[in-house]
Design an enzyme around this catalytic site. Structure first.
Site, PDB file in Angstrom:
ATOM      1  N   SER A  37      16.146 -41.167 -15.087  1.00 20.15           N
ATOM      2  CA  SER A  37      14.909 -40.488 -14.840  1.00 20.15           C
ATOM      3  C   SER A  37      14.474 -40.776 -13.234  1.00 20.15           C
ATOM      4  CB  SER A  37      13.988 -41.414 -15.690  1.00 20.15           C
ATOM      5  OG  SER A  37      12.690 -40.884 -15.407  1.00 20.15           O
ATOM      6  N   GLY A  51      12.754 -40.733 -10.134  1.00 20.43           N
ATOM      7  CA  GLY A  51      11.329 -41.122  -9.818  1.00 20.43           C
ATOM      8  C   GLY A  51      11.190 -40.407  -8.341  1.00 20.43           C
ATOM      9  N   THR A  52      10.472 -39.418  -8.671  1.00 22.67           N
ATOM     10  CA  THR A  52      10.499 -38.634  -7.290  1.00 22.67           C
ATOM     11  C   THR A  52       9.495 -39.041  -6.348  1.00 22.67           C
ATOM     12  OG1 THR A  52       9.284 -37.017  -8.613  1.00 22.67           O
ATOM     13  CG2 THR A  52      11.623 -36.468  -8.210  1.00 22.67           C
ATOM     14  N   ASN A  53       8.546 -39.876  -6.701  1.00 23.62           N
ATOM     15  CA  ASN A  53       7.577 -40.286  -5.575  1.00 23.62           C
ATOM     16  C   ASN A  53       8.080 -41.266  -4.522  1.00 23.62           C
ATOM     17  OD1 ASN A  53       5.949 -38.994  -7.158  1.00 23.62           O
ATOM     18  ND2 ASN A  53       4.933 -41.110  -7.972  1.00 23.62           N
ATOM     19  N   ASP A  54       9.003 -42.227  -5.190  1.00 29.68           N
ATOM     20  CA  ASP A  54       9.622 -43.298  -4.300  1.00 29.68           C
ATOM     21  C   ASP A  54      10.951 -42.179  -3.605  1.00 29.68           C
ATOM     22  OD1 ASP A  54       9.011 -45.594  -3.672  1.00 29.68           O
ATOM     23  OD2 ASP A  54       9.136 -46.198  -5.882  1.00 29.68           O
ATOM     24  N   HIS A 111      -6.721 -39.212   2.422  1.00 30.44           N
ATOM     25  CA  HIS A 111      -6.700 -40.125   1.243  1.00 30.44           C
ATOM     26  C   HIS A 111      -7.327 -39.611   0.096  1.00 30.44           C
ATOM     27  CE1 HIS A 111      -7.436 -43.834  -0.883  1.00 30.44           C
ATOM     28  NE2 HIS A 111      -6.046 -44.223  -0.408  1.00 30.44           N
ATOM     29  N   LYS A 166       0.712  -1.236  -0.145  1.00 31.57           N
ATOM     30  CA  LYS A 166       0.104   0.056   0.054  1.00 31.57           C
ATOM     31  C   LYS A 166       0.917   1.500  -0.028  1.00 31.57           C
ATOM     32  CE  LYS A 166      -3.711  -0.528   2.474  1.00 31.57           C
ATOM     33  NZ  LYS A 166      -4.395  -0.825   3.839  1.00 31.57           N
ATOM     34  N   ARG A 189       4.537 -47.508 -17.653  1.00 33.44           N
ATOM     35  CA  ARG A 189       4.554 -48.608 -16.521  1.00 33.44           C
ATOM     36  C   ARG A 189       4.128 -50.082 -17.204  1.00 33.44           C
ATOM     37  NH1 ARG A 189       1.663 -44.375 -14.634  1.00 33.44           N
ATOM     38  NH2 ARG A 189       2.608 -43.412 -13.088  1.00 33.44           N
ATOM     39  N   CYS A 217       9.980 -38.380 -13.825  1.00 35.46           N
ATOM     40  CA  CYS A 217       8.853 -38.916 -14.085  1.00 35.46           C
ATOM     41  C   CYS A 217       8.145 -39.332 -13.033  1.00 35.46           C
ATOM     42  CB  CYS A 217       9.134 -40.292 -14.808  1.00 35.46           C
ATOM     43  SG  CYS A 217       9.819 -41.359 -13.494  1.00 35.46           S
ATOM     44  N   GLY A 256      -6.816 -10.560   8.083  1.00 41.26           N
ATOM     45  CA  GLY A 256      -6.475 -11.048   9.511  1.00 41.26           C
ATOM     46  C   GLY A 256      -5.552 -10.203  10.091  1.00 41.26           C
ATOM     47  N   GLU A 309      15.570 -43.476  -7.903  1.00 40.20           N
ATOM     48  CA  GLU A 309      14.787 -43.118  -6.657  1.00 40.20           C
ATOM     49  C   GLU A 309      15.157 -43.686  -5.364  1.00 40.20           C
ATOM     50  OE1 GLU A 309      11.090 -45.492  -8.388  1.00 40.20           O
ATOM     51  OE2 GLU A 309      12.405 -46.785  -8.878  1.00 40.20           O
ATOM     52  N   ARG A 361      -3.055   3.073   8.564  1.00 47.81           N
ATOM     53  CA  ARG A 361      -3.424   2.057   7.698  1.00 47.81           C
ATOM     54  C   ARG A 361      -2.271   0.978   7.708  1.00 47.81           C
ATOM     55  NH1 ARG A 361      -4.664   4.795   2.145  1.00 47.81           N
ATOM     56  NH2 ARG A 361      -5.593   2.903   1.639  1.00 47.81           N
ATOM     57  N   ARG A 416       9.397 -48.812 -18.521  1.00 48.14           N
ATOM     58  CA  ARG A 416       9.757 -49.324 -17.216  1.00 48.14           C
ATOM     59  C   ARG A 416       9.697 -50.767 -16.892  1.00 48.14           C
ATOM     60  NH1 ARG A 416       7.744 -47.112 -11.236  1.00 48.14           N
ATOM     61  NH2 ARG A 416       5.883 -48.302 -12.267  1.00 48.14           N
ATOM     62  N   MET A 422      -4.776  -6.260  11.322  1.00 50.36           N
ATOM     63  CA  MET A 422      -5.424  -4.995  11.562  1.00 50.36           C
ATOM     64  C   MET A 422      -5.568  -4.103  10.463  1.00 50.36           C
ATOM     65  SD  MET A 422      -5.033  -1.638  13.773  1.00 50.36           S
ATOM     66  CE  MET A 422      -4.848  -0.691  12.355  1.00 50.36           C
ATOM     67  N   TYR A 466      14.159 -33.056 -19.742  1.00 51.78           N
ATOM     68  CA  TYR A 466      12.895 -32.977 -19.978  1.00 51.78           C
ATOM     69  C   TYR A 466      12.031 -33.613 -18.363  1.00 51.78           C
ATOM     70  CZ  TYR A 466      12.990 -38.220 -19.589  1.00 51.78           C
ATOM     71  OH  TYR A 466      13.228 -39.595 -19.142  1.00 51.78           O
ATOM     72  N   ARG A 495      -3.296  -1.038  -6.917  1.00 51.98           N
ATOM     73  CA  ARG A 495      -2.426  -2.191  -6.737  1.00 51.98           C
ATOM     74  C   ARG A 495      -2.628  -3.031  -8.039  1.00 51.98           C
ATOM     75  NH1 ARG A 495      -5.347  -5.016  -1.828  1.00 51.98           N
ATOM     76  NH2 ARG A 495      -7.253  -5.073  -2.709  1.00 51.98           N
TER      77      ARG A 495
HETATM   78  P1  ADP Z   1      -7.708  -2.070   3.347  1.00 51.82           P
HETATM   79  O1  ADP Z   1      -6.357  -2.890   3.534  1.00 51.82           O
HETATM   80  O2  ADP Z   1      -8.697  -2.873   3.962  1.00 51.82           O
HETATM   81  O3  ADP Z   1      -8.047  -1.871   1.983  1.00 51.82           O
HETATM   82  P2  ADP Z   1      -7.414   0.766   3.813  1.00 51.82           P
HETATM   83  O4  ADP Z   1      -6.082   1.346   4.632  1.00 51.82           O
HETATM   84  O5  ADP Z   1      -7.216   0.891   2.508  1.00 51.82           O
HETATM   85  O6  ADP Z   1      -7.691  -0.723   4.450  1.00 51.82           O
HETATM   86  O7  ADP Z   1      -8.503   1.459   4.267  1.00 51.82           O
HETATM   87  C1  ADP Z   1      -9.866   1.279   4.247  1.00 51.82           C
HETATM   88  C2  ADP Z   1     -10.685   2.199   3.715  1.00 51.82           C
HETATM   89  O8  ADP Z   1     -10.508   3.790   4.373  1.00 51.82           O
HETATM   90  C3  ADP Z   1     -10.516   2.415   2.237  1.00 51.82           C
HETATM   91  O9  ADP Z   1     -11.774   2.475   1.449  1.00 51.82           O
HETATM   92  C4  ADP Z   1      -9.687   3.762   2.116  1.00 51.82           C
HETATM   93  O10 ADP Z   1      -9.933   4.253   0.900  1.00 51.82           O
HETATM   94  C5  ADP Z   1     -10.157   4.389   3.298  1.00 51.82           C
HETATM   95  N1  ADP Z   1      -9.336   5.493   3.715  1.00 51.82           N
HETATM   96  C6  ADP Z   1      -8.014   5.218   4.077  1.00 51.82           C
HETATM   97  N2  ADP Z   1      -7.203   6.280   4.369  1.00 51.82           N
HETATM   98  C7  ADP Z   1      -8.268   7.308   4.125  1.00 51.82           C
HETATM   99  C8  ADP Z   1      -8.032   8.597   4.293  1.00 51.82           C
HETATM  100  N3  ADP Z   1      -6.816   9.148   4.626  1.00 51.82           N
HETATM  101  N4  ADP Z   1      -9.142   9.518   3.801  1.00 51.82           N
HETATM  102  C9  ADP Z   1     -10.124   8.792   3.404  1.00 51.82           C
HETATM  103  N5  ADP Z   1     -10.539   7.578   3.203  1.00 51.82           N
HETATM  104  C10 ADP Z   1      -9.251   6.782   3.646  1.00 51.82           C
HETATM  105 MG    MG Z   2      -7.752  -0.579   0.971  1.00 48.20          MG
HETATM  106 MG    MG Z   3       9.181 -46.071  -8.149  1.00 50.16          MG
END
Ligand code: ADP
Ligand code: MG
Ligand code: MG
Length: 877
Positions: free
Chosen positions: A761, A763-766, A449, A22, A569, A829, A100, A742, A91, A624, A102, A849, A333
């Site tokens: 060749s 035989g990477t399984n064995d 399995h 970001k 085989r 193989c 996951g 192998e 951010r 083989r 913040m 190959y 991005r």
């Molecule tokens: P995420 O990684 O979940 O996308 P972001 O850091 O991009 O989190 O932010 C979440 C939301 O907050 C996004 O919609 C982003 O555009 C908005 N946001 C982040 N910083 C600002 C800011 N300085 N002004 C206005 N909106 C913001």
């Molecule tokens: Mg974002």
């Molecule tokens: Mg074998």
């Protein structure tokens, strides 16, 4: 002194390691002159230091203060200043985006005083100011203070009733702020922090700490993101989409991430802030409608999207906000896309002159190609979903539910499509799994399995559907809501999504597979695949062969672009009616009897080879010699014992039982098999070699290569080789003689072994089994999921070649083998031959190959091309 803080004007997109994705892209946009609110990034270095030492590095606070100072000067306001506040967002942003962790706190700097200053800035808009303040407490409470977000949501819902958030007036929002403060006090025992700098400091620390939140750790393991990277933190001057209807916030793609088509793709929400668009609090409008609402901003946005595409030379996704008619860019991005879009976009960009065809090949992956090769359910069809399990092996399968392997085989022999449903599968279910169109289990994960075997066979599988109660004895399962499916009822399973449907859902075959089968490329996607595959073929150094045992497979292998067979085989040539002859062979008590059994097998084998040579039409076929222990071809010990214990057993049954007992092995994988059989049973290998030679004589242009399995010492190979060479000389047939590598000892003594082998060749399984000491059939279902969870390996070494261990043995064998015999032909193989990462390894290590199952051939071709293009010294080798 170390530098821990970078202004947006100082960074660029190549600094993702240091500034996170970001931050690096915000800097890149700033330097492109795009309207990005000013701000700065605290580096991942600072985070790593903090996580290791438990305190922020010396000098960091000072540096942050200086950058904040500069930001305040630039904005002409101080953070949280009572009468005219600067607000910022804090951010998170790691190198790889990571749910996951913040995420973001907006509106930092608000408190009971500055909220009035903010209202004044917006021309006396109290409603906007209190809305921003309640958002701060809500986000801060949840992400920084760790309070359950539902508490705030419920309070908001209670206040709103049936209204929308925009219907709340200033007074109500002010009341909500008080309620939220109460929640904070109740949950943490402390007041909401009102000092703006303290708010910012706490938020920064929370971002750092979130790197090690359990959810983040779990996600990293799954995605194989290294744990030591750390996250950056971005501090960005706030811009406001919630000031009124001339403001708003949105997300967009520079082209359709589903198909790659160019056009306007995005969503916009008026009078909203931050996450409101994706959170779905109100209905968004399609981005096109912004043209009507605010044409100037809309045109500017479209221009910026074009700038970004040309600059990144790829599809980008963006986040933006409009504050009272002024457009601000908040994120971009290179965007995620579907497999189909990836191929289309890559070739479109070539046509637009933005990238070369070389680059296009590197922009798509073998995994994406694999996704395009599975059949799928017709998207528009009516479906009755009854449950969901894990998407263990992709594809779409329809058939009658059956609950045991025997029934699966029976019905499929009658021409019925069946889905084998089990609680979990074990090796005894193999025949049923082969017979079934798809496999469904109620227990076990992606390394169970069922999952592992299904993926190996390219068969659709949904596993671990725990909502299902499977009773194999009663021949039915129950799904939630009391749906009962009995044997013979039709079900449909989607191995790509894990969904399970009642009844028949229409299946669409893959157009890409039809193209590989020989259809002319017609639609855009298939044309794109065609162009990329042709180019990959023209640049790759690795040959691609097939593992194929039957003429059908051999023919498909050729259609899919296989340049020969790397592993044919021969054991299936001893099954069926021919078991009888193997029994005779095992029971033979005289040389004459043994030879008679072998003589009977020879013409049958010869006919098999003739067909395969014909199908391969002048391409090499590596055959083989027989590998598994002979007792695998004999009747089951329990069945025999029962038979012998009751009346009606023949003399042969009794002898067979004795033989089965005599041949029984504790560890068949390490027992009398491979080259050992050839040495212990006189005439067995000679019979096979003679059959090969005779067949080759009959098919003009046939190019057999004879491969001896399980060699560990050159002496084993030498004696087999001598016998084989003699037979070839007698028949006047030319064939290379080589061996599989192998057994670890073979790799370690490759210099000697190469004296008797014209090719190796791997035989990477064995080789994997024996290097790790894993008995594959036992370990995968028993504890691999535990190993994966604990991060002992990120992916099963049976799926992706273990470069450090098994790969090291391969390197040794390649070097030593070539030192003895510079023109030694080298291939692989095992199943790894069709795994993308392993193909790259094979390229790097200098193999000639890879050989893989026919369906994986296109994937190996593509990855071999990509490996050649990303390997800078490929042409100097
Ligand atoms: P995420 O990684 O979940 O996308 P972001 O850091 O991009 O989190 O932010 C979440 C939301 O907050 C996004 O919609 C982003 O555009 C908005 N946001 C982040 N910083 C600002 C800011 N300085 N002004 C206005 N909106 C913001
Ligand atoms: Mg974002
Ligand atoms: Mg074998």
């Amino acid at each position: 002194m170390a530098k821990y803080v970078y202004d947006f004007t100082e960074g660029n997109r190549n600094l993702k390691d240091l500034l996170g994705g970001k931050g690096a892209n915000l800097a890149e946009m700033t330097n492109l002159g795009l309207p990005v609110p000013p701000g700065f990034t605290i580096t991942t270095d600072a985070c790593r230091h903090y996580l290791a030492a438990g305190v922020v590095p010396d000098g960091l606070e000072q540096e942050v203060a200086e950058h904040l100072d500069a930001l305040e000067k630039q904005m002409g306001r101080r953070l949280g200043q009572a009468d005219d506040p600067l607000l910022v967002s804090v951010r998170s942003g790691a190198k790889f985006s990571m749910p996951g962790m913040m995420e973001t706190v907006l509106n930092i700097g608000l408190n009971d005083e500055s909220v009035h200053g903010l209202a004044k800035q917006a021309g006396g808009n109290d409603r906007f100011a209190w809305d921003s303040y309640r958002r701060l407490i809500q986000m801060f409470g949840k992400t920084v203070l760790g309070i359950d977000g539902d508490l705030f949501e419920h309070a908001l819902d209670a206040l709103k009733g049936k209204r929308q958030d925009t219907d709340l007036d200033a007074g109500e929002l002010q009341g909500l702020v008080e309620t939220f403060k109460g929640i904070v006090h109740e949950q943490t025992g402390k007041d909401f922090p009102t000092d703006p700098r303290e708010q910012m400091r706490l938020a920064v620390m929370a971002v750092f700490d979130s790197w090690n939140a359990p959810r983040a750790i779990l996600y990293r393991r799954q995605e194989r993101i290294p744990a030591e990277l750390g996250t950056a933190v971005n501090i960005v001057a706030m811009v406001f989409g919630n000031v009124g209807n001339d403001s708003g916030t949105g997300v967009a793609f520079t082209r359709d991430p589903g198909t790659g088509r160019q056009g306007i793709y995005g969503d916009y929400l008026q009078n909203a802030q931050g996450e409101d668009v994706v959170a779905g609090i109100r209905n968004t409008i399609p981005l096109e409608e912004l043209e009507r609402i605010d044409k100037r901003s809309y045109d500017e946005l479209l221009g910026i999207m074009e700038t970004l595409e040309n600059h990144y030379r790829d599809l980008c996704d963006i986040e933006f906000t409009i504050e009272r008619g002024k457009l601000w860019m908040l994120q971009t991005r290179v965007g995620k896309r579907t497999a189909a879009a990836a191929f289309c976009i890559a070739t479109q960009l070539v046509d637009q002159g933005l990238i070369t065809i070389d680059e296009a090949v590197t922009r798509v992956t073998g995994d994406q190609l694999a996704q395009l090769m599975f059949p799928r359910f017709d998207g528009g069809a009516d479906k009755k979903k009854i449950a969901k399990g894990m998407n263990a092996s992709p594809g779409a399968a329809v058939g009658k539910a059956v609950f045991c392997s025997e029934r699966a085989v029976e019905l499929s022999e009658q021409g019925e499509d069946v889905i084998l449903v089990r609680r979990e599968t074990n090796p005894d279910d193999l025949a049923g799994m082969i017979a079934a169109k798809g496999i469904l289990t109620s227990r076990g994960g992606k390394t169970s399995h069922a999952a592992v075997v299904a993926r190996g066979m390219g068969k659709t599988c949904v596993c671990g559907a725990e909502e299902l109660e499977v009773s194999t004895s009663e021949g039915r399962f129950t799904a939630p809501g009391g749906v009962v499916v009995s044997e013979g009822d039709v079900i449909s399973i989607d191995g790509t999504s894990g969904e399970i449907y009642l009844g028949e859902v229409p299946v669409v075959d893959s157009a890409v597979v039809e193209y590989f089968e020989g259809a002319e490329p017609e639609d855009e996607l298939v044309k794109a695949v065609d162009r990329i595959m042709s180019h990959a073929d023209s640049v790759r150094r690795l040959g691609v062969r097939a593992n194929a045992d039957t003429p059908d497979d051999a023919a498909r292998a050729r259609r899919f672009g296989g340049q020969g067979i790397g592993l044919c085989r021969t054991e299936h040539m001893f099954l069926g009616e021919r078991r009888q002859l193997v029994e005779d062979l095992v029971l033979a008590s005289t040389d004459e009897a043994r030879q008679a059994a072998l003589d009977a097998l020879e013409p049958l084998q010869k006919a098999d080879f003739t067909e395969i040579f014909r199908a391969m039409d002048g391409n090499s076929v590596t055959i083989r010699l027989i590998d598994p222990p002979l007792h695998e071809f004999l009747p089951d010990i329990v069945d025999l014992s029962v038979k012998v214990a009751t009346d009606g057993a023949t003399d042969k049954d009794r002898k067979l039982l004795a033989a089965v007992k005599r041949l029984h092995e504790q560890n068949p994988m390490l027992g009398l098999r491979g080259v050992r059989l050839g040495l212990v049973i006189p005439g067995l290998f000679a019979m096979q070699v003679r059959a090969i030679a005779q067949a080759a004589k009959e098919v003009p242009g046939a190019r057999p290569e004879i491969m001896i399995p399980l060699v560990a010492a050159v002496q084993e190979l030498e004696s087999v080789r001598e016998e084989a060479a003699k037979i070839l000389a007698e028949t006047g047939v030319e064939a290379l003689i080589g061996t599989m590598i192998e057994v670890p000892r073979a790799a370690l003594t490759a210099a000697q072994i190469a004296e008797a082998a014209e090719f190796f060749s791997f035989g990477t399984n064995d080789l994997t089994q024996m290097t790790w000491g894993f008995s594959r059939d036992d370990v995968e279902s028993a504890f691999f999921s535990r190993y994966l969870d604990q991060g002992i390996f990120g992916v099963s070494p049976f799926e992706t070649l273990d470069r450090e261990g098994v790969g090291r043995l391969i390197r040794i064998a390649v070097e030593e083998g070539r030192s003895t015999r510079p023109d030694l032909h080298l291939g692989i193989c095992g199943e790894h031959g069709g795994d993308p990462d392993s193909v790259h390894f094979c390229h790097d290590v200098g193999l000639d190959y890879v050989s893989c199952s026919p369906f994986r051939i296109p994937i190996a071709r593509l990855e071999a091309g990509r490996a050649a293009l990303t390997d800078s010294d490929s042409d100097t080798r």
